[in-house]
Every structure is written in structure tokens, then in C-alpha cells.
Design a protein around this motif. Structure first.
Motif, PDB file in Angstrom:
ATOM      1  N   ILE A  19      -9.954   1.507  -4.866  1.00 41.66           N
ATOM      2  CA  ILE A  19      -9.307   0.317  -4.307  1.00 41.66           C
ATOM      3  C   ILE A  19     -10.341  -0.797  -4.291  1.00 41.66           C
ATOM      4  O   ILE A  19     -11.112  -0.931  -3.332  1.00 41.66           O
TER       5      ILE A  19
ATOM      6  N   GLY B 279      -6.923  -4.606   0.601  1.00 44.05           N
ATOM      7  CA  GLY B 279      -7.936  -3.563   0.594  1.00 44.05           C
ATOM      8  C   GLY B 279      -8.145  -2.917   1.946  1.00 44.05           C
ATOM      9  O   GLY B 279      -8.221  -1.687   2.060  1.00 44.05           O
ATOM     10  N   THR B 280      -8.215  -3.735   2.997  1.00 40.48           N
ATOM     11  CA  THR B 280      -8.475  -3.185   4.328  1.00 40.48           C
ATOM     12  C   THR B 280      -7.352  -2.277   4.791  1.00 40.48           C
ATOM     13  O   THR B 280      -7.590  -1.295   5.503  1.00 40.48           O
TER      14      THR B 280
ATOM     15  N   GLY C 233     -12.310  -4.138  -1.287  1.00 43.30           N
ATOM     16  CA  GLY C 233     -11.897  -3.417  -0.095  1.00 43.30           C
ATOM     17  C   GLY C 233     -11.888  -4.230   1.182  1.00 43.30           C
ATOM     18  O   GLY C 233     -11.265  -3.821   2.162  1.00 43.30           O
TER      19      GLY C 233
ATOM     20  N   THR D 209      -6.137  -4.850  -8.045  1.00 44.35           N
ATOM     21  CA  THR D 209      -6.043  -5.969  -7.115  1.00 44.35           C
ATOM     22  C   THR D 209      -6.821  -7.195  -7.580  1.00 44.35           C
ATOM     23  O   THR D 209      -6.745  -8.237  -6.934  1.00 44.35           O
TER      24      THR D 209
ATOM     25  N   VAL E 277     -15.961  -1.870   5.382  1.00 46.30           N
ATOM     26  CA  VAL E 277     -15.123  -0.908   4.650  1.00 46.30           C
ATOM     27  C   VAL E 277     -15.501   0.528   4.976  1.00 46.30           C
ATOM     28  O   VAL E 277     -14.652   1.417   4.963  1.00 46.30           O
TER      29      VAL E 277
ATOM     30  N   SER F  17       0.832  -1.208   0.000  1.00 48.05           N
ATOM     31  CA  SER F  17       0.000   0.000   0.000  1.00 48.05           C
ATOM     32  C   SER F  17       0.865   1.256   0.000  1.00 48.05           C
ATOM     33  O   SER F  17       0.598   2.213  -0.738  1.00 48.05           O
TER      34      SER F  17
ATOM     35  N   ILE G 297      -7.154   1.089   2.121  1.00 41.76           N
ATOM     36  CA  ILE G 297      -8.195   2.089   2.380  1.00 41.76           C
ATOM     37  C   ILE G 297      -7.769   3.000   3.525  1.00 41.76           C
ATOM     38  O   ILE G 297      -7.860   4.231   3.448  1.00 41.76           O
TER      39      ILE G 297
ATOM     40  N   THR H  67     -14.530   1.873  -3.350  1.00 39.49           N
ATOM     41  CA  THR H  67     -14.210   0.446  -3.304  1.00 39.49           C
ATOM     42  C   THR H  67     -15.417  -0.384  -3.705  1.00 39.49           C
ATOM     43  O   THR H  67     -16.532   0.135  -3.838  1.00 39.49           O
TER      44      THR H  67
END
Length: 333
Positions: A150, A158-159, A153, A213, A184, A132, A162, A174
Motif C-alpha cells: 500500500i 493509506g492510513t 501509507g 494509489t 505508519v 479499502s 493499512i 508501504t
């Protein structure tokens, strides 16, 4: 020492536990007693052989990339760490693995474990954190007020991405399934598309950056939401010639990777955007900066499930199903 290894590439990699010799240290390395190892999708992909021209392993090869543990010995030139220090690190692209009782970690790849995280939480961070950071900070140069897409998410990358994007002051879009919308949003996502009900390319617009992703045609669809000048940073390919040059690969592979990415680069150019493939690199100094954000609780770990060491193969199988909300971790203790 005990380690989870694979013995060959392909459909039958012979995954299993092996008894390996206790590692020896070079002058700039740490010997770490692994307390927890974080899993990433690429841990499963490596065994297929798809990265064979790029990543180098000696068989039997220890699986896993991320770890958190305690330093038990240091090489003669190590200055930043001492025995007893709690550390975390990514071993990705270093020809070694983390799903073992002991792991050798180059000093440049390690950072002190954030004091407010336990070993399981710390092991969830290295690859998704570095990916990231390198994608959003270095490659996309994301600025406050910009918009970044993104997808996926609720997954491991993703987590984290973000939360980092929100720390940088960006607005985040997302995609998730219905059951993950609340998750999210709690991480800071501004525009959330339920992919089971809507097509994101019909809902989102005016984006400055996209983090690739998802496999398939997601990147091509993302062209419709971009502003001129936008940057596409892909973590899953296609590989490009710039990546081949940076790795010092031969002219044949440079040509092959250039052909592989020709379509997506052409589509990006039509939108006035740029495309690049990112292969994350270990970086202890960046991990230390991320550690400060974690200690300040600007970013929090998101963990889906924890397996014990004896269940490490089952943990990889579970991750491969693609339904994890956050990270999957193997705890050695």
C-alpha cells in the motif's frame, strides 16, 4: 441553503458559495443536516472534467463526497433511519455533493455514525473506508498471512487501508517520507520504505497484492515485487474495459479504456498477475461493518487538518498539495 459549488469543467471551474433551494426528497432518501464533510483527491479531479464521460452533474454542482450529520427528514419508504439519527455516508458517483448545509442521501448509502466518533472523525471515513474494503476484501480477496503493498501509507487512503489490511491478518508494506515512518508503523505497517532513500522495488519482494494509489510509473515498478497470482487493484487508473462494461458504457469507450490499460495488463500478465481498476461505490451496509470496527477501536481515524465551512475552498487547495497526513475535513459547525 449554502453550498460550495463549481459551474463548469476545466481550468476555471468557478468555485464558490451558492444559495441553492432546499432539497426535496424521493421516497427512499434522507435529508441530512451536514455537520462535517471529508475531502478526497477526486473532489479536485472532478472539476477538471477528466471523469465527465463517467460522472454526471448538473451545474452549479455541489462539491464533496463524504459527510456526517443528523437526519432531519426521511422519505415515505425509508425504514432504517428516522429524524434525529446521526449518520455518515459517501455520495460519490451519485451526482450530488456534501459541502452544503443540507444533503440528500439515498437510504442504501447511509449508516449510523459510530457512537465513539464525533462528526469530524466520522466524516473522514466513508470514501477511504469503502475504497479499502472493496479493494482489499472484494477485489484482492486478501487473506491472513498474505502480503499487500500500500504505497503512500501516510495519506488518507493509506492510513485507513493499512489498518484494514492488518485487521484482515495481512502483512503490509508501504512507502513514506522519513517524517512519516513512525506514523505508519503505529498503524501496523510491517515493511516501511523511505522513498527518499530507497527504491521500494529493490527492497520489497513476494507480495500477493498491490493497491495502486500513485500516478506515474509506480504500478509498473511494483511488478518487480509481485508473486505469481498476485492481484493489482488500481484506484487511479488506467481505466479498463471491464470497468466500462460494468458501467454500461458504449463500445467506443470500452475500446478506449481497453487500450488505456493494455500496457499495464500486459506487464501484469508477464508476472502471472492480474490487473483491475476500482471505482468505489456507496454502500451503507459496508459502512455499518466498518463502523463496528471503528467502535471496537480496531481502526482509528487519522485526521490531518480541519477547516471551517467558510474555508472549504482553501481546504481543497490544501488537499491538492498532496502533503496531508490522513484526512482533510471541513466542519460546518
Amino acid at each position: 441553503m449554502k453550498a460550495l459549488t463549481f459551474k463548469r469543467y476545466g481550468k476555471s471551474p468557478e468555485i464558490g458559495f451558492s444559495d441553492l433551494p432546499r432539497p426535496t426528497l424521493k421516497a427512499d432518501e434522507l435529508l441530512v443536516e451536514v455537520h462535517a464533510a471529508g475531502l478526497n483527491p477526486i473532489d479536485n479531479m472532478v472539476m477538471t472534467g477528466m471523469f465527465k464521460p463517467i460522472l454526471s452533474f448538473q451545474f452549479p454542482a455541489t462539491l464533496g463526497s463524504d459527510l456526517a450529520g443528523v437526519v432531519v427528514a426521511v422519505g415515505s419508504q425509508v425504514t432504517r433511519f428516522k429524524p434525529g439519527d446521526a449518520v455518515f455516508a459517501s455520495l460519490f458517483d451519485l451526482g450530488r455533493g456534501s459541502l452544503a448545509e443540507l444533503a440528500v442521501v439515498p437510504e442504501h448509502a447511509a449508516a449510523l455514525k459510530p457512537a465513539n466518533l464525533d462528526f469530524v472523525q466520522a466524516a473522514s471515513i466513508p470514501m477511504v473506508g469503502l475504497t479499502s474494503w472493496q479493494a482489499l476484501n472484494e477485489r484482492a480477496r486478501l487473506q491472513a498471512g498474505q502480503k499487500v503493498f500500500i504505497p503512500a501509507g501516510s495519506g488518507g487512503i493509506g492510513t485507513f487501508a493499512i489498518q484494514l489490511a492488518k485487521h484482515l491478518g495481512a502483512r503490509v508494506g508501504t512507502t513514506v517520507s522519513t517524517s512519516n515512518i513512525e506514523l505508519v508503523r503505529s498503524l501496523g505497517a510491517d515493511e516501511v520504505v523511505d522513498y527518499k532513500k530507497q527504491a521500494f522495488e529493490e527492497v520489497l519482494h513476494g507480495y500477493d497484492a498491490v493497491l495502486g494509489t500513485l500516478r506515474g510509473d509506480a504500478l509498473e515498478k511494483a511488478m518487480a515485487i509481485l508473486k505469481p497470482g498476485a492481484k493489482i487493484v488500481s484506484l487511479i487508473g488506467p481505466l479498463d474495459a471491464a470497468f466500462a462494461r460494468a458501467r454500461g458504457l458504449n463500445l467506443v469507450l470500452r475500446g478506449v479504456f481497453g487500450l488505456m490499460s493494455r500496457k499495464i495488463r500486459r506487464l501484469a500478465n508477464r508476472q502471472g498477475a492480474s490487473y483491475s481498476f476500482l471505482f468505489v461505490r456507496p454502500d451503507g451496509h459496508q459502512l455499518a461493518q466498518l463502523g463496528q470496527l471503528l467502535e471496537a477501536q480496531r481502526i482509528r481515524p487519522v485526521i490531518d487538518k480541519v477547516f471551517n465551512f467558510e474555508q472549504a475552498k482553501e481546504a481543497l487547495d490544501y488537499l491538492a498539495q498532496g502533503h496531508a497526513k490522513g484526512k482533510v475535513i471541513v466542519s460546518m459547525r
